[in-house]
Scaffold this active site. Sequence first.
Site, PDB file in Angstrom:
ATOM      1  N   GLU A 268      -0.499  33.470  38.089  1.00 42.60           N
ATOM      2  CA  GLU A 268      -1.018  32.471  37.156  1.00 42.60           C
ATOM      3  C   GLU A 268      -0.582  32.867  35.762  1.00 42.60           C
ATOM      4  O   GLU A 268      -0.985  33.902  35.240  1.00 42.60           O
ATOM      5  CB  GLU A 268      -2.549  32.383  37.268  1.00 42.60           C
ATOM      6  CG  GLU A 268      -3.178  31.290  36.426  1.00 42.60           C
ATOM      7  CD  GLU A 268      -2.701  29.877  36.770  1.00 42.60           C
ATOM      8  OE1 GLU A 268      -2.103  29.662  37.854  1.00 42.60           O
ATOM      9  OE2 GLU A 268      -2.928  28.974  35.952  1.00 42.60           O
ATOM     10  N   GLU A 298       2.404  26.061  28.306  1.00 46.81           N
ATOM     11  CA  GLU A 298       3.053  27.264  28.811  1.00 46.81           C
ATOM     12  C   GLU A 298       4.448  26.992  29.365  1.00 46.81           C
ATOM     13  O   GLU A 298       5.370  27.799  29.152  1.00 46.81           O
ATOM     14  CB  GLU A 298       2.143  27.930  29.849  1.00 46.81           C
ATOM     15  CG  GLU A 298       0.920  28.569  29.174  1.00 46.81           C
ATOM     16  CD  GLU A 298      -0.342  28.600  30.011  1.00 46.81           C
ATOM     17  OE1 GLU A 298      -1.387  28.980  29.457  1.00 46.81           O
ATOM     18  OE2 GLU A 298      -0.313  28.236  31.200  1.00 46.81           O
ATOM     19  N   ASP A 441      -7.353  27.691  35.883  1.00 40.73           N
ATOM     20  CA  ASP A 441      -7.464  28.725  36.924  1.00 40.73           C
ATOM     21  C   ASP A 441      -8.049  28.112  38.193  1.00 40.73           C
ATOM     22  O   ASP A 441      -7.657  28.469  39.315  1.00 40.73           O
ATOM     23  CB  ASP A 441      -8.370  29.872  36.453  1.00 40.73           C
ATOM     24  CG  ASP A 441      -7.906  30.449  35.116  1.00 40.73           C
ATOM     25  OD1 ASP A 441      -6.729  30.257  34.781  1.00 40.73           O
ATOM     26  OD2 ASP A 441      -8.733  31.060  34.429  1.00 40.73           O
TER      27      ASP A 441
END
Length: 461
Positions: A268, A298, A441
């Site tokens: 992750e 990201e 997450d």
Amino acid sequence: MVRELLEKARGLSIYTAYNTNVDAIVYLNGETVQRLIDEFGADAVRKRMEDYPREISEPLDFVARLVHALKTGKPMAVPLVNEELHTWFDSHFRYDVERMGGQAGIIANLLSNLDFREVIVYTPHLAKRQAEMFVRKPNLFYPVVEGGRLVLKHPWEAYREGDPVKVNRIFEFRAGTAFKLGDERIVVPFSGRFIVSARFESIRIYTEPGLRSFLPEIGERVDGAILSGYQGINLRYSDGKDANYYLRKAKEDIMLLKREKDLKVHLEFASIQSRELRKKVIYNLFPLADSVGMDEAEIAYVLSALGYDELAERIFTYNRIEDTVLGGKILLDEMNLDVLQIHTIYYIMYITHADNPLSEEELRRSLELATTLAASRASLGDITAPDQIEIGLRVPYNERGEYVKLRFEEAKRKLRTKEYKLVIIPTRLVQNPVSTVGLGDTISTGAFTSYLAMLKEKGEL
Ligand SMILES: Nc1ncnc2c1ncn2[C@@H]1O[C@H](COP(=O)(O)OP(=O)(O)O)[C@@H](O)[C@H]1O
Ligand SMILES: O=P(O)(O)OC[C@H]1O[C@](O)(CO)[C@@H](O)[C@@H]1O
Ligand SMILES: [Mg+2]
């Protein structure tokens, strides 16, 4: 469908490492932001925003990066490197909630609450305060070495007095929050979080030497591993160790986990401000991972580190599906991943090679489970039992769902996609989320574990 898939996934055993911390959460409103800007003056804030500090060494760095995040509505995280700023933060903010933070901690609690068969969580620092943030469930374990053997204990029984506690400050912002930066009126376009990540010498991301030789045994016990926290590595430490040292160890850890059994590893990804470290993490670790997950900010940062600056800039500014698909293809190929998963506010995407054992329909189901779990967590603040998936199922897809599908079909026609399996689904978006930190997450955990469950069913795991 989603319920049955969760049922299957719950039969799995998962290992997760490395990062845990305390998330001290502040819910921001317009007045608080305004007060911060007025304290430093709009001109100074604007000027520092242009400098775009990559670290927080003084309060103005924080205010500038926060206002930038609020203006774009993007999820961002910036390291705090000056320990003396604790006093400044604590004199300016009252924390509304303190809860488990860090990918490994959040994922361990989630899997444990969902009643997965066995969840083994490892974090190199486990003070009492941190340990007590783990849920007290019989399926959750922390590995310790006793008498030369691996012993699995509950984190509550395994804490070490004297371990450091890492506190991150989380600023939750909501779409519609308004304030003024001089003459400019800013209205926050999307809800999200801004993370001030503590980065101090005492926190190292690694497996303690005594435990490393047991990683093959742990690997053999589980069906998959979810690893994260590499963003917490510093480029250099005062004892002479550096990022290369810790990344070498991190690579060895993955190889040790895979030694006895070819278990699947999900990495992750989280925001890494330093381009140098970002590049190192990508080049050292992505090739060893089977699956990688990240958010829209990201993927832009990752592509920029790989040299695709123009594409990165486009994704960052416009968040267009066709650019993300193109970026995803590049990353999947250059790093030779099995699967790449990208989550954004409006959609979640999987890209795999065409020979992936799962069909596009199965991959879609995996993403459905992922967004439904995130919607449950956003509605409730936390998922404490498997049947809470029902809450997420009642959350409608976001209002841009049809538009997302249309643009995706268009992107597929435009780009060469024959050699890939590509799936996209709109997110189930909670209007007034209790909090947003950790939703990514949650998505990645739901996606990766259901992916594994389906592989296992096909005899591919
Ligand atoms: N209000 C919401 N309801 C449901 N899902 C949300 C909501 N807000 C954000 N999400 C999902 O959570 C994701 C956030 O992921 P990420 O930025 O990785 O957060 P974190 O790293 O804090 O877990 C978004 O991409 C989106 O898919
Ligand atoms: O980069 P760090 O400091 O390990 O922090 C990761 C942050 O990301 C989260 O795990 C959410 O994804 C937070 O709970 C935590 O504060
Ligand atoms: Mg994330």
